[in-house]
Design a protein around this motif. Sequence first.
Motif, PDB file in Angstrom:
ATOM      1  N   ALA A  47       6.161  -2.364  -3.604  1.00  0.00           N
ATOM      2  CA  ALA A  47       6.990  -3.042  -2.613  1.00  0.00           C
ATOM      3  C   ALA A  47       6.963  -2.190  -1.358  1.00  0.00           C
ATOM      4  CB  ALA A  47       8.421  -3.236  -3.104  1.00  0.00           C
ATOM      5  N   GLY A  48       7.153  -2.823  -0.213  1.00  0.00           N
ATOM      6  CA  GLY A  48       7.074  -2.070   1.027  1.00  0.00           C
ATOM      7  C   GLY A  48       8.037  -2.544   2.094  1.00  0.00           C
ATOM      8  N   LEU A  49       8.229  -1.661   3.059  1.00  0.00           N
ATOM      9  CA  LEU A  49       8.984  -1.954   4.272  1.00  0.00           C
ATOM     10  C   LEU A  49       8.022  -1.888   5.444  1.00  0.00           C
ATOM     11  CD1 LEU A  49      12.165   0.319   4.058  1.00  0.00           C
ATOM     12  CD2 LEU A  49      12.080  -2.164   3.870  1.00  0.00           C
ATOM     13  N   GLN A  50       8.216  -2.782   6.390  1.00  0.00           N
ATOM     14  CA  GLN A  50       7.497  -2.702   7.653  1.00  0.00           C
ATOM     15  C   GLN A  50       8.553  -2.583   8.736  1.00  0.00           C
ATOM     16  OE1 GLN A  50       4.464  -5.666   8.153  1.00  0.00           O
ATOM     17  NE2 GLN A  50       4.376  -5.386  10.357  1.00  0.00           N
ATOM     18  N   PRO A  51       8.695  -1.389   9.357  1.00  0.00           N
ATOM     19  CA  PRO A  51       9.703  -1.207  10.394  1.00  0.00           C
ATOM     20  C   PRO A  51       9.410  -2.074  11.619  1.00  0.00           C
ATOM     21  CG  PRO A  51       8.912   0.910   9.588  1.00  0.00           C
ATOM     22  CD  PRO A  51       7.990  -0.138   9.052  1.00  0.00           C
ATOM     23  N   LEU A  52      10.473  -2.711  12.130  1.00  0.00           N
ATOM     24  CA  LEU A  52      10.369  -3.564  13.316  1.00  0.00           C
ATOM     25  C   LEU A  52      11.554  -3.257  14.229  1.00  0.00           C
ATOM     26  CD1 LEU A  52       9.649  -6.908  11.392  1.00  0.00           C
ATOM     27  CD2 LEU A  52       7.944  -5.425  12.483  1.00  0.00           C
ATOM     28  N   GLY A  53      11.593  -2.069  14.777  1.00  0.00           N
ATOM     29  CA  GLY A  53      12.730  -1.672  15.605  1.00  0.00           C
ATOM     30  C   GLY A  53      13.929  -1.373  14.732  1.00  0.00           C
ATOM     31  N   THR A  54      15.034  -2.117  14.952  1.00  0.00           N
ATOM     32  CA  THR A  54      16.255  -1.881  14.175  1.00  0.00           C
ATOM     33  C   THR A  54      16.335  -2.769  12.939  1.00  0.00           C
ATOM     34  OG1 THR A  54      17.503  -3.459  15.505  1.00  0.00           O
ATOM     35  CG2 THR A  54      17.568  -1.137  16.192  1.00  0.00           C
ATOM     36  N   VAL A  55      15.300  -3.566  12.694  1.00  0.00           N
ATOM     37  CA  VAL A  55      15.238  -4.402  11.499  1.00  0.00           C
ATOM     38  C   VAL A  55      13.945  -4.088  10.764  1.00  0.00           C
ATOM     39  CG1 VAL A  55      16.628  -6.211  12.578  1.00  0.00           C
ATOM     40  CG2 VAL A  55      14.133  -6.380  12.630  1.00  0.00           C
ATOM     41  N   GLY A  56      13.841  -4.602   9.555  1.00  0.00           N
ATOM     42  CA  GLY A  56      12.635  -4.356   8.777  1.00  0.00           C
ATOM     43  C   GLY A  56      12.173  -5.608   8.066  1.00  0.00           C
ATOM     44  N   LEU A  57      10.898  -5.608   7.730  1.00  0.00           N
ATOM     45  CA  LEU A  57      10.300  -6.672   6.928  1.00  0.00           C
ATOM     46  C   LEU A  57      10.096  -6.114   5.529  1.00  0.00           C
ATOM     47  CD1 LEU A  57       8.880  -9.432   6.590  1.00  0.00           C
ATOM     48  CD2 LEU A  57       6.784  -8.321   7.424  1.00  0.00           C
ATOM     49  N   LEU A  58      10.755  -6.721   4.544  1.00  0.00           N
ATOM     50  CA  LEU A  58      10.539  -6.371   3.144  1.00  0.00           C
ATOM     51  C   LEU A  58       9.330  -7.173   2.705  1.00  0.00           C
ATOM     52  CD1 LEU A  58      11.589  -4.942   0.564  1.00  0.00           C
ATOM     53  CD2 LEU A  58      12.898  -7.027   0.104  1.00  0.00           C
ATOM     54  N   ARG A  59       8.310  -6.485   2.213  1.00  0.00           N
ATOM     55  CA  ARG A  59       7.069  -7.193   1.910  1.00  0.00           C
ATOM     56  C   ARG A  59       6.383  -6.651   0.674  1.00  0.00           C
ATOM     57  NH1 ARG A  59       2.337  -6.310   5.866  1.00  0.00           N
ATOM     58  NH2 ARG A  59       1.297  -6.946   3.983  1.00  0.00           N
ATOM     59  N   PHE A  89      18.133   0.551   9.840  1.00  0.00           N
ATOM     60  CA  PHE A  89      17.894  -0.889   9.974  1.00  0.00           C
ATOM     61  C   PHE A  89      19.214  -1.636   9.766  1.00  0.00           C
ATOM     62  CE2 PHE A  89      13.256  -0.635   8.239  1.00  0.00           C
ATOM     63  CZ  PHE A  89      12.886   0.109   9.332  1.00  0.00           C
ATOM     64  N   THR A  90      19.438  -2.677  10.543  1.00  0.00           N
ATOM     65  CA  THR A  90      20.638  -3.491  10.401  1.00  0.00           C
ATOM     66  C   THR A  90      20.413  -4.669   9.472  1.00  0.00           C
ATOM     67  OG1 THR A  90      20.014  -4.770  12.359  1.00  0.00           O
ATOM     68  CG2 THR A  90      21.498  -2.875  12.683  1.00  0.00           C
ATOM     69  N   THR A  91      19.180  -5.151   9.421  1.00  0.00           N
ATOM     70  CA  THR A  91      18.858  -6.355   8.657  1.00  0.00           C
ATOM     71  C   THR A  91      17.456  -6.234   8.083  1.00  0.00           C
ATOM     72  OG1 THR A  91      20.172  -7.640  10.240  1.00  0.00           O
ATOM     73  CG2 THR A  91      18.747  -8.892   8.761  1.00  0.00           C
ATOM     74  N   LEU A 120       9.833 -10.041  14.178  1.00  0.00           N
ATOM     75  CA  LEU A 120       9.324 -10.584  12.922  1.00  0.00           C
ATOM     76  C   LEU A 120       8.241 -11.628  13.185  1.00  0.00           C
ATOM     77  CD1 LEU A 120       9.439 -10.821   9.836  1.00  0.00           C
ATOM     78  CD2 LEU A 120      11.287 -12.472  10.123  1.00  0.00           C
ATOM     79  N   LYS A 121       8.485 -12.490  14.163  1.00  0.00           N
ATOM     80  CA  LYS A 121       7.505 -13.526  14.497  1.00  0.00           C
ATOM     81  C   LYS A 121       6.179 -12.926  14.944  1.00  0.00           C
ATOM     82  CE  LYS A 121      10.849 -17.071  15.803  1.00  0.00           C
ATOM     83  NZ  LYS A 121      11.388 -17.860  16.927  1.00  0.00           N
ATOM     84  N   ASP A 122       6.217 -11.715  15.486  1.00  0.00           N
ATOM     85  CA  ASP A 122       4.996 -11.052  15.977  1.00  0.00           C
ATOM     86  C   ASP A 122       4.181 -10.391  14.875  1.00  0.00           C
ATOM     87  OD1 ASP A 122       5.530 -11.834  18.560  1.00  0.00           O
ATOM     88  OD2 ASP A 122       6.410  -9.915  19.162  1.00  0.00           O
ATOM     89  N   THR A 123       4.713 -10.313  13.659  1.00  0.00           N
ATOM     90  CA  THR A 123       3.958  -9.665  12.587  1.00  0.00           C
ATOM     91  C   THR A 123       2.829 -10.574  12.102  1.00  0.00           C
ATOM     92  OG1 THR A 123       5.337 -10.533  10.786  1.00  0.00           O
ATOM     93  CG2 THR A 123       6.016  -8.406  11.764  1.00  0.00           C
ATOM     94  N   ALA A 124       1.783  -9.958  11.583  1.00  0.00           N
ATOM     95  CA  ALA A 124       0.669 -10.726  11.035  1.00  0.00           C
ATOM     96  C   ALA A 124       1.143 -11.572   9.855  1.00  0.00           C
ATOM     97  CB  ALA A 124      -0.456  -9.789  10.602  1.00  0.00           C
TER      98      ALA A 124
END
Length: 145
Positions: A47-59, A89-91, A120-124
């Motif tokens: 499992a992984g996190l992708q940091p996106l500023g103050t939020v993250g993508l759980l992937r 991260f806040t969310t 988030l929309k900018d992620t691949a």
Amino acid sequence: FPRPQAADFSAIVALLAASGLPSADLSLPALAHFRVRHADGHVIAVAGLQPLGTVGLLRSVCVAPAHRGSGLASRLVATLEAEAARMGFTTLYLLTNSAATFFARRGYTALPREEAPAALKDTAEFSRLCPDSAVCMQKSLGATA
């Protein structure tokens, strides 16, 4: 859960591919915020996190079929949620084709894709790797312990 080593990269990609999860945008540096579980010399969960500023993508939450139902995925998610909170991260956000119920039981709520933050929309994963039918979900990291 340890961080993956460079030697784990191909096994992680293979596990994700076998489960129908995207990996085209993964790289060794991207694994800095991933966690794995090994058994008998093999990667059996990731499992992984992708940091996106103050939020993250759980992937890339994935457990090999023979090890599903053992609680590994839940423990991996909890580990990454705690790490995300420590990182400020806040969310956390995620996209899923088949595990919305699993994540809903862990406090994630569906979010219309058009309401997702720009980062988030900018992620691949959001823009081209996950189908438009994938459910977008979010969880606030400060709301509950």
